[in-house]
Design a protein around this motif. Structure first.
Motif, PDB file in Angstrom:
ATOM      1  N   SER A  72       0.830  -1.206   0.000  1.00 47.15           N
ATOM      2  CA  SER A  72       0.000   0.000   0.000  1.00 47.15           C
ATOM      3  C   SER A  72       0.863   1.253   0.000  1.00 47.15           C
ATOM      4  O   SER A  72       0.641   2.183  -0.786  1.00 47.15           O
ATOM      5  CB  SER A  72      -0.925   0.001   1.226  1.00 47.15           C
ATOM      6  N   PRO A 138     -10.774  -6.674  -0.866  1.00 45.65           N
ATOM      7  CA  PRO A 138     -10.946  -5.215  -0.884  1.00 45.65           C
ATOM      8  C   PRO A 138     -12.271  -4.807  -0.253  1.00 45.65           C
ATOM      9  O   PRO A 138     -13.299  -5.440  -0.474  1.00 45.65           O
ATOM     10  CB  PRO A 138     -10.917  -4.872  -2.382  1.00 45.65           C
ATOM     11  N   TRP A 142     -11.685   1.326  -0.073  1.00 44.74           N
ATOM     12  CA  TRP A 142     -10.857   1.566  -1.268  1.00 44.74           C
ATOM     13  C   TRP A 142     -11.275   2.848  -1.987  1.00 44.74           C
ATOM     14  O   TRP A 142     -10.482   3.437  -2.703  1.00 44.74           O
ATOM     15  CB  TRP A 142     -10.953   0.375  -2.223  1.00 44.74           C
ATOM     16  N   LEU A 221      -6.390   0.168   2.609  1.00 39.49           N
ATOM     17  CA  LEU A 221      -6.123  -1.162   2.049  1.00 39.49           C
ATOM     18  C   LEU A 221      -5.911  -2.224   3.126  1.00 39.49           C
ATOM     19  O   LEU A 221      -6.309  -3.381   2.936  1.00 39.49           O
ATOM     20  CB  LEU A 221      -4.898  -1.106   1.134  1.00 39.49           C
TER      21      LEU A 221
END
Length: 261
Positions: A72, A138, A142, A221
């Protein structure tokens, strides 16, 4: 300047497409190299630090937490460094075109900006697939990557164009910035978490505007958390000031830009 950029919007869009196609025109993997290079770098860090050196995220038991945290942060840093580095050298790189073709010179860093954002979105798609192998799905957080991308790219664009203009007149700028960016990377919590460093260094890390911006990616994330709006205000102000300052300097220097090249 903004009016001229709008009038040349089709030129900018076609140039972005041409750059994406031309960069790996005779490559078998083509656009996959946009994704593979940053992914390979992040995975090497993950393997060395997480597996060999047994780095772990504090207060998180999952063995996949650190690789996710690192990927990330590397994604956020990659967007920043690509836009800044390429904007800083774009006027020198395209000196021949600037001397031969009449178009708004500010189109060049805008093309860099657009190309980098497309590369970044493709990278995020690849990262999402890798997260699935980690068993990390996810989440809705996001969506907060969108303001993160906007703030990071705006700051990188502003600083890059400002330094890019100076670099035309003093080529030492690029050499100095290569060292500064290496230091900047290690002063940003990417390969380490902020709470593992001594408390006396926290104030220095907090002064870094990228600490908050990279944190948007890491929180969204890894933890599926939204950023604090208040914490984003200083970084947003710095990004806006950087863009305005770069436009001001570019406008003042543009009559002499081509002659200096």
């Amino acid at each position: 300047m903004l009016k001229s950029l709008w009038q040349y919007r089709h030129f900018i869009a076609s140039s972005i497409r041409g750059e994406l196609k031309g960069r790996f025109a005779r490559s078998y993997f083509g656009g996959f190299w946009f994704i593979l290079h940053p992914l390979a770098q992040a995975l090497i860090f993950s393997i060395v630090l997480a597996e060999v050196m047994r780095a772990r995220m504090p207060n998180i038991d999952s063995p996949a937490a650190y690789p996710i945290y690192l990927l990330s942060g590397m994604a956020a840093w990659g967007l920043f460094s690509e836009i800044l580095n390429r904007s800083m050298g774009i006027f020198i790189e395209q000196a021949h075109a600037m001397k031969k073709i009449a178009f708004p010179r500010l189109c060049l860093p805008i093309i860099v900006w657009g190309s980098a954002l497309i590369n970044h979105v493709l990278l995020l798609v690849a990262i999402a697939v890798i997260f699935l192998f980690f068993g990390h799905f996810p989440g809705l957080a996001w969506i907060y990557l969108i303001p993160g991308m906007a703030l990071i790219s705006a700051m990188a664009f502003g600083i890059g164009v400002f330094l890019g203009v100076l670099n035309v007149f003093a080529r030492d700028i690029a050499q100095v910035m290569s060292v500064v960016l290496q230091l900047w990377f290690w002063f940003t919590p990417i390969v380490y978490a902020k709470n593992v460093i001594p408390e006396k260094f926290h104030a220095i890390v907090d002064l870094n505007p990228l600490t908050t911006l990279v944190g948007i990616y890491q929180n969204a994330l890894l933890l599926d958390q939204a950023p604090s709006i208040v914490s984003l205000i200083p970084s947003a102000v710095i990004g806006i000031v950087a863009v305005i300052a770069s436009f001001f300097l570019f406008r003042r220097a543009s009559p002499e830009l081509v002659d200096a090249l």
